[in-house]
Scaffold this motif. Structure first.
Motif, PDB file in Angstrom:
ATOM      1  N   GLN A   1     -55.617  56.673  44.070  1.00 48.56           N
ATOM      2  CA  GLN A   1     -54.165  56.568  44.143  1.00 48.56           C
ATOM      3  C   GLN A   1     -53.526  57.189  42.899  1.00 48.56           C
ATOM      4  O   GLN A   1     -54.116  57.220  41.816  1.00 48.56           O
ATOM      5  CB  GLN A   1     -53.737  55.111  44.269  1.00 48.56           C
ATOM      6  N   ALA A   2     -52.292  57.633  43.066  1.00 50.51           N
ATOM      7  CA  ALA A   2     -51.550  58.281  41.983  1.00 50.51           C
ATOM      8  C   ALA A   2     -51.450  57.385  40.756  1.00 50.51           C
ATOM      9  O   ALA A   2     -51.547  57.863  39.625  1.00 50.51           O
ATOM     10  CB  ALA A   2     -50.161  58.666  42.475  1.00 50.51           C
ATOM     11  N   LYS A   3     -51.287  56.078  40.947  1.00 52.91           N
ATOM     12  CA  LYS A   3     -51.118  55.169  39.806  1.00 52.91           C
ATOM     13  C   LYS A   3     -52.350  55.143  38.905  1.00 52.91           C
ATOM     14  O   LYS A   3     -52.241  54.899  37.707  1.00 52.91           O
ATOM     15  CB  LYS A   3     -50.764  53.760  40.273  1.00 52.91           C
ATOM     16  N   HIS A   4     -53.538  55.440  39.443  1.00 50.94           N
ATOM     17  CA  HIS A   4     -54.737  55.480  38.608  1.00 50.94           C
ATOM     18  C   HIS A   4     -54.712  56.689  37.674  1.00 50.94           C
ATOM     19  O   HIS A   4     -55.204  56.620  36.558  1.00 50.94           O
ATOM     20  CB  HIS A   4     -56.000  55.489  39.466  1.00 50.94           C
ATOM     21  N   VAL A   5     -54.132  57.769  38.124  1.00 46.11           N
ATOM     22  CA  VAL A   5     -54.025  58.968  37.284  1.00 46.11           C
ATOM     23  C   VAL A   5     -52.982  58.747  36.194  1.00 46.11           C
ATOM     24  O   VAL A   5     -53.240  59.014  35.017  1.00 46.11           O
ATOM     25  CB  VAL A   5     -53.665  60.212  38.132  1.00 46.11           C
ATOM     26  N   THR A   6     -51.810  58.238  36.570  1.00 46.39           N
ATOM     27  CA  THR A   6     -50.752  58.039  35.575  1.00 46.39           C
ATOM     28  C   THR A   6     -51.133  56.958  34.570  1.00 46.39           C
ATOM     29  O   THR A   6     -50.789  57.066  33.389  1.00 46.39           O
ATOM     30  CB  THR A   6     -49.407  57.710  36.245  1.00 46.39           C
ATOM     31  N   SER A   7     -51.870  55.946  34.987  1.00 44.68           N
ATOM     32  CA  SER A   7     -52.263  54.886  34.049  1.00 44.68           C
ATOM     33  C   SER A   7     -53.302  55.373  33.038  1.00 44.68           C
ATOM     34  O   SER A   7     -53.407  54.829  31.945  1.00 44.68           O
ATOM     35  CB  SER A   7     -52.798  53.665  34.805  1.00 44.68           C
ATOM     36  N   GLN A   8     -54.058  56.387  33.372  1.00 46.11           N
ATOM     37  CA  GLN A   8     -55.052  56.960  32.451  1.00 46.11           C
ATOM     38  C   GLN A   8     -54.407  57.872  31.422  1.00 46.11           C
ATOM     39  O   GLN A   8     -55.046  58.261  30.457  1.00 46.11           O
ATOM     40  CB  GLN A   8     -56.070  57.800  33.216  1.00 46.11           C
ATOM     41  N   ASN A   9     -53.186  58.253  31.655  1.00 45.96           N
ATOM     42  CA  ASN A   9     -52.482  59.179  30.780  1.00 45.96           C
ATOM     43  C   ASN A   9     -51.234  58.493  30.232  1.00 45.96           C
ATOM     44  O   ASN A   9     -50.152  58.629  30.791  1.00 45.96           O
ATOM     45  CB  ASN A   9     -52.116  60.452  31.554  1.00 45.96           C
ATOM     46  N   PRO A  10     -51.416  57.734  29.150  1.00 50.41           N
ATOM     47  CA  PRO A  10     -50.299  56.964  28.623  1.00 50.41           C
ATOM     48  C   PRO A  10     -49.137  57.848  28.211  1.00 50.41           C
ATOM     49  O   PRO A  10     -49.318  58.998  27.827  1.00 50.41           O
ATOM     50  CB  PRO A  10     -50.894  56.232  27.427  1.00 50.41           C
ATOM     51  N   GLY A  11     -47.967  57.289  28.302  1.00 55.05           N
ATOM     52  CA  GLY A  11     -46.759  58.033  27.966  1.00 55.05           C
ATOM     53  C   GLY A  11     -45.840  58.049  29.164  1.00 55.05           C
ATOM     54  O   GLY A  11     -46.135  57.479  30.214  1.00 55.05           O
ATOM     55  N   ASP A  12     -44.728  58.685  28.990  1.00 60.58           N
ATOM     56  CA  ASP A  12     -43.739  58.752  30.057  1.00 60.58           C
ATOM     57  C   ASP A  12     -43.983  59.980  30.913  1.00 60.58           C
ATOM     58  O   ASP A  12     -43.448  61.061  30.636  1.00 60.58           O
ATOM     59  CB  ASP A  12     -42.330  58.777  29.460  1.00 60.58           C
ATOM     60  N   HIS A  13     -44.850  59.817  31.910  1.00 59.40           N
ATOM     61  CA  HIS A  13     -45.220  60.913  32.802  1.00 59.40           C
ATOM     62  C   HIS A  13     -45.079  60.483  34.250  1.00 59.40           C
ATOM     63  O   HIS A  13     -45.065  59.300  34.563  1.00 59.40           O
ATOM     64  CB  HIS A  13     -46.680  61.328  32.570  1.00 59.40           C
TER      65      HIS A  13
END
Length: 133
Positions: free
Chosen positions: A51-63
């Motif tokens: 899921q997309a949230k797993h990618v964004t959670s691995q890349n901290p910051g406002d992305h």
């Protein structure tokens, strides 16, 4: 302009291993992956389902994550919903939140395409591959 001609090999060579595309043994099958292009040109590859949230959670910051197929000039870039699964053989971009509400220009789209193309051709794909079920 030249012409392209394919001539069959009259005597195929017998070797111990069958080789496929790129010199890799044909017995090794490559599974389709989703690729995420970062703003620095780095590419991460993920085995679905993820899921997309797993990618964004691995890349901290406002992305936020967006699909290359949903990007068009003159419109804001739509974020992939957190609970949406990334699609195999699809390219995604991890963009700063500051890009979420502004219209995408032709130079910006071209710059993203160059980052993706450069990363894919130089083999800068990250070894972090995840299988989440």
């Amino acid at each position: 302009m030249g012409a392209c001609l394919s001539i069959p090999n009259p005597k195929p060579r017998k070797t111990g291993t069958d080789f496929g595309v790129g010199g890799a043994p044909a017995a090794i099958k490559r599974h389709p992956t989703a690729k995420v292009v970062h703003m620095d040109g780095r590419i991460q590859e993920f085995k679905p389902p993820i899921q997309a949230k797993h990618v964004t959670s691995q890349n901290p910051g406002d992305h936020f994550l967006c699909s290359s197929e949903s990007m068009s000039i003159g419109t804001s870039v739509p974020a992939v919903p957190d609970d949406e699964e990334l699609q195999p053989d699809q390219i995604y971009f991890l963009l700063p939140l500051s890009h979420s509400n502004k219209a995408l220009s032709l130079p910006e789209l071209c710059a993203l395409a160059v980052k993706a193309s450069s990363g894919l051709s130089q083999g800068s794909i990250s070894n972090s591959r995840f299988i989440l079920r």
